[in-house]
Design a protein around this motif. Structure first.
Motif, mmCIF file in Angstrom:
data_model
loop_
_atom_site.group_PDB
_atom_site.id
_atom_site.type_symbol
_atom_site.label_atom_id
_atom_site.label_comp_id
_atom_site.label_asym_id
_atom_site.label_seq_id
_atom_site.Cartn_x
_atom_site.Cartn_y
_atom_site.Cartn_z
ATOM 1 N N ILE A 116 40.343 -0.702 -1.107
ATOM 2 C CA ILE A 116 39.226 -0.680 -2.059
ATOM 3 C C ILE A 116 39.725 -0.718 -3.493
ATOM 4 C CG2 ILE A 116 37.240 0.653 -2.878
ATOM 5 C CD1 ILE A 116 36.915 1.685 -0.008
ATOM 6 N N MET A 117 40.753 0.039 -3.803
ATOM 7 C CA MET A 117 41.279 0.014 -5.170
ATOM 8 C C MET A 117 41.796 -1.381 -5.524
ATOM 9 S SD MET A 117 40.624 2.922 -6.496
ATOM 10 C CE MET A 117 41.576 2.773 -8.030
ATOM 11 N N ALA A 118 42.454 -2.056 -4.568
ATOM 12 C CA ALA A 118 42.945 -3.418 -4.819
ATOM 13 C C ALA A 118 41.779 -4.385 -4.986
ATOM 14 C CB ALA A 118 43.849 -3.870 -3.676
ATOM 15 N N GLY A 119 40.743 -4.233 -4.139
ATOM 16 C CA GLY A 119 39.592 -5.122 -4.242
ATOM 17 C C GLY A 119 38.845 -4.968 -5.550
ATOM 18 N N LEU A 120 38.643 -3.719 -5.966
ATOM 19 C CA LEU A 120 37.950 -3.480 -7.236
ATOM 20 C C LEU A 120 38.768 -3.988 -8.420
ATOM 21 C CD1 LEU A 120 36.500 0.118 -6.671
ATOM 22 C CD2 LEU A 120 35.429 -2.090 -6.218
ATOM 23 N N THR A 121 40.081 -3.822 -8.337
ATOM 24 C CA THR A 121 40.953 -4.327 -9.406
ATOM 25 C C THR A 121 40.809 -5.842 -9.541
ATOM 26 O OG1 THR A 121 42.544 -2.539 -9.066
ATOM 27 C CG2 THR A 121 43.333 -4.489 -10.224
ATOM 28 N N GLY A 122 40.776 -6.541 -8.403
ATOM 29 C CA GLY A 122 40.614 -7.991 -8.443
ATOM 30 C C GLY A 122 39.300 -8.404 -9.070
ATOM 31 N N ILE A 123 38.223 -7.690 -8.749
ATOM 32 C CA ILE A 123 36.913 -7.995 -9.328
ATOM 33 C C ILE A 123 36.922 -7.795 -10.838
ATOM 34 C CG2 ILE A 123 34.500 -7.214 -9.428
ATOM 35 C CD1 ILE A 123 34.818 -6.448 -6.437
ATOM 36 N N VAL A 124 37.434 -6.644 -11.269
ATOM 37 C CA VAL A 124 37.412 -6.294 -12.693
ATOM 38 C C VAL A 124 38.277 -7.245 -13.516
ATOM 39 C CG1 VAL A 124 38.081 -4.504 -14.343
ATOM 40 C CG2 VAL A 124 36.823 -3.884 -12.276
ATOM 41 N N CYS A 125 39.488 -7.522 -13.015
ATOM 42 C CA CYS A 125 40.390 -8.409 -13.771
ATOM 43 C C CYS A 125 39.856 -9.841 -13.814
ATOM 44 C CB CYS A 125 41.781 -8.386 -13.143
ATOM 45 S SG CYS A 125 42.697 -6.856 -13.384
ATOM 46 N N SER A 126 39.437 -10.367 -12.674
ATOM 47 C CA SER A 126 39.006 -11.763 -12.624
ATOM 48 C C SER A 126 37.652 -11.973 -13.283
ATOM 49 C CB SER A 126 38.961 -12.235 -11.171
ATOM 50 O OG SER A 126 40.249 -12.140 -10.581
ATOM 51 N N GLY A 127 36.845 -10.917 -13.370
ATOM 52 C CA GLY A 127 35.585 -11.009 -14.091
ATOM 53 C C GLY A 127 35.704 -10.645 -15.552
ATOM 54 N N GLU A 128 36.934 -10.319 -15.992
ATOM 55 C CA GLU A 128 37.207 -9.930 -17.386
ATOM 56 C C GLU A 128 36.251 -8.838 -17.845
ATOM 57 O OE1 GLU A 128 37.228 -13.492 -19.740
ATOM 58 O OE2 GLU A 128 38.826 -14.430 -18.553
ATOM 59 N N MET A 129 36.107 -7.819 -16.992
ATOM 60 C CA MET A 129 35.162 -6.731 -17.241
ATOM 61 C C MET A 129 35.820 -5.611 -18.037
ATOM 62 S SD MET A 129 33.456 -6.564 -13.432
ATOM 63 C CE MET A 129 32.843 -8.056 -12.644
ATOM 64 N N THR A 130 35.045 -5.013 -18.944
ATOM 65 C CA THR A 130 35.539 -3.910 -19.765
ATOM 66 C C THR A 130 34.461 -2.834 -19.860
ATOM 67 O OG1 THR A 130 34.704 -4.691 -21.893
ATOM 68 C CG2 THR A 130 36.831 -5.593 -21.158
ATOM 69 N N ALA A 131 34.828 -1.716 -20.467
ATOM 70 C CA ALA A 131 33.885 -0.607 -20.633
ATOM 71 C C ALA A 131 32.733 -0.956 -21.566
ATOM 72 C CB ALA A 131 34.623 0.627 -21.153
ATOM 73 N N THR A 132 32.856 -2.021 -22.326
ATOM 74 C CA THR A 132 31.764 -2.422 -23.226
ATOM 75 C C THR A 132 30.677 -3.205 -22.503
ATOM 76 O OG1 THR A 132 32.908 -4.465 -23.860
ATOM 77 C CG2 THR A 132 33.340 -2.506 -25.196
ATOM 78 N N ASP A 133 30.942 -3.611 -21.267
ATOM 79 C CA ASP A 133 29.914 -4.279 -20.474
ATOM 80 C C ASP A 133 28.865 -3.269 -20.030
ATOM 81 O OD1 ASP A 133 30.445 -7.157 -20.075
ATOM 82 O OD2 ASP A 133 32.368 -6.495 -19.245
ATOM 83 N N VAL A 134 27.700 -3.774 -19.632
ATOM 84 C CA VAL A 134 26.636 -2.947 -19.075
ATOM 85 C C VAL A 134 26.249 -3.550 -17.730
ATOM 86 C CG1 VAL A 134 24.268 -2.109 -19.351
ATOM 87 C CG2 VAL A 134 25.770 -2.288 -21.351
ATOM 88 N N TRP A 135 26.302 -2.724 -16.678
ATOM 89 C CA TRP A 135 26.038 -3.192 -15.325
ATOM 90 C C TRP A 135 24.596 -2.879 -14.939
ATOM 91 C CZ3 TRP A 135 29.938 -5.369 -12.175
ATOM 92 C CH2 TRP A 135 29.547 -5.674 -10.872
#
Length: 566
Positions: A187-206
């Motif tokens: 799960i940690m690897a999967g979430l890392t892939g999502i966040v990095c490839s989606g260029e997601m940051t704390a300034t985003d709003v989900w």
């Protein structure tokens, strides 16, 4: 992009604690805008503390290491239960609840209880009727609520990266559900892939409505939460009943990222076209990723979405096709953030029959339109193999296979299915696709290909045509392999189309002829059989996929008759 130290933590509980303790995220919260009052929320600090208390309370129950079910709607209780279960050393599984009679729902859930060997289910008042029916079906099942949690004595177990964290039941779109076993490391690897490839940051709003029992909903939400974003969760029934309310939530929260299967974006586009004044009054200019997965996309969806939402400031780059599955902890390929999705037009007959991509001009009668799902996410490898096991060249259709740290080691308590799942170190997805200019295009499920007189057809090609025919209810149509055994032993082969319609049955012959003629004209295929059914007959899996094989089986069981015309 720079990766946060949160993603280096070995377990989900440690990642949450690290984020809650950081100064930058101390005020972060998860909000539930459609709950009573409209302002219910839970902060990360409150979530971390409450989930630890709940975990202590669970230690008095079954031995850690088993699976605990969660039967709760989106809300603080769900998050407390989710993190609490895994902190206690058990694996969580989220039980799906759909809008059917509680007794029927309980019978479906009993199957999951039996497969997972559940002894405990965490539930609440919202699903009391379903829980009561489930207790009747499973007399030994222990039902508890988050409110019953007590501090408890003892120390929480020390978990390892390879400790089981979650069992995600597959959608059952082509076969009975199986439990995908995922560890903390997966799960940690999967979430890392999502966040990095989606260029997601704390300034985003989900913001999302996607159900939390669906891997896109659960792991999408977790990506936002552990990235330090403000997360807004809307109940699925709110979206289905009032999609315009979800659009208002996007505007009110300044949401930048959403998730959903393809049909949800079709619904949003339809609502937007029907309510131009509403759309013109919304500011959705911050929206940057509409993550779209679960179904084969059509270029028409992109065009309709862009045209309908443009008055609200939505850019053409917002639609974000993705490809994933539960076995990969969600994401396999992602589009490039900020870019318009690539579209390819290929000769449909050549692609289906020989597996070769022969590009044509858009609008060519022989062309089928395909939308790219992008490139592999960070940490995942993807290859495409031919029937003999060799790797396919670019523009050659084959089976998609994957491997990486996010990929499951197999199915829970199902060694037989696990053995069938792998080709050496590579996981077989069962999906067909090809590379074109370095990007992945997905054609559909291998098992759902339709063969007529030796020629292959993708169900999605016939479906895309049928859904545009007047009289087909909300574009709801599925295709399947339809065979007929004649008295002389010969087998007739057809593309069967089940189409929903709210017109009177006396008008069915006219609808059948319309659909048949349209599909015949566009696919150059005369062996077409059309079965009109009432709205609600067709069903989707928990991940939003049409259940083609299940619909065809139900059609046969209920003895729906093909009504020829002329």
């Amino acid at each position: 992009m720079t990766i946060s130290s949160v993603w280096t933590k070995p377990t989900l509980g440690e990642a949450l604690d690290s984020l809650a303790a950081s100064a930058a995220s101390s005020n972060q919260d998860i909000r539930f805008p459609d709950r009573p009052g409209g302002d219910e929320r839970i902060s990360l600090v409150e979530l971390a503390d409450a989930s630890k208390r709940f975990a202590h309370g669970l230690l008095s129950g079954p031995e850690p290491g088993g699976v605990v079910g969660i039967l709760l709607p989106p809300g603080p209780e769900f998050l407390i239960a989710w993190f609490g279960v895994i902190r206690a050393g058990s694996a969580a599984t989220v039980l799906p609840v759909t809008a059917i009679h509680p007794a029927k729902q309980a019978l479906h859930l009993k199957q999951l209880v039996d497969v997972a060997g559940l002894q405990t289910v965490v539930t609440g008042p919202e699903y009391e009727s379903v829980a009561n029916e489930l207790r009747k079906a499973c007399p030994g099942l222990r039902l508890i609520t988050v409110a019953e949690s007590t501090p408890g004595a003892g120390t929480l177990p020390t978990l390892q990266p390879d400790s089981a964290a979650f069992v995600q039941f597959t959608s059952g779109s082509t076969r009975a559900p199986r439990g995908v076993l995922l560890t903390h490391a997966n799960i940690m690897a999967g979430l890392t892939g999502i966040v990095c490839s989606g260029e997601m940051t704390a300034t985003d709003v989900w913001a999302q409505w996607t159900p939390l029992y669906h891997d896109m909903g659960l792991f999408g939400m977790m990506s936002g939460l552990l990235s330090g974003m403000q997360v807004n969760l809307v109940a699925p029934q709110t979206f289905i009943r009032r999609p315009e309310r979800f659009l208002q939530v996007l505007a009110d929260t300044g949401a930048t990222i959403t998730t959903g299967p393809n049909f949800s974006y079709d619904l949003i586009a339809r609502v937007a076209r029907a309510n131009p004044e509403l759309v013109a009054g919304l500011d959705l200019s911050r929206w940057r990723l509409a993550i779209n997965g679960g179904e084969v996309l059509s270029p028409r969806t992109l065009e309709d979405f862009d045209a309908a939402l443009a008055p609200a400031g939505v850019e053409p780059s917002v639609m974000f096709p993705a490809y994933g599955m539960a076995e990969a902890t969600l994401a396999i390929t992602f589009s490039q953030p900020g870019s318009r999705p690539a579209t390819l037009w290929a000769d449909r007959n050549t692609l289906a029959e020989s597996g070769v991509v022969q590009t044509l001009a858009a609008g060519d009668p022989a062309a089928t339109g395909l939308v790219s799902t992008g490139r592999p996410v960070v940490g995942l490898e993807v290859r495409i193999t031919a029937g003999d096991g060799s790797q396919c060249a670019e523009d050659q259709l084959g089976e998609i296979q994957i491997r990486g740290a996010a990929v499951t080691a197999g199915y829970y308590r199902d060694p037989g299915s696990t053995a069938e799942l792998f080709d050496g170190s590579w996981l077989r997805t069962g999906d067909l696709g090809f590379w074109h200019e370095g990007q992945l295009y997905v054609g559909g499920r291998r098992k759902e290909m339709v063969i007529v007189n030796g020629r292959n057809y993708f169900p999605s090609d016939a479906e895309h045509v049928a859904r545009t025919v007047p009289g087909v209810y909300r574009g709801r149509a599925i295709a399947f392999a339809d065979t007929e055994h004649a008295a002389d032993g010969r087998i007739g082969e057809y593309v069967g189309l089940i189409v929903e319609s709210d017109c009177p049955e006396t008008d069915y012959p006219v609808l059948i002829e319309r659909v048949r003629k349209q599909v015949t004209a566009e696919l150059d295929l005369s062996a077409v059989r059309v079965y009109p059914v009432s709205p609600g007959f067709l069903t989707r899996s928990t991940s939003g996929k049409w259940q083609r094989l299940a619909a065809a089986a139900r059609l046969a069981d209920e003895d729906h008759t093909y009504l020829p015309t002329g």
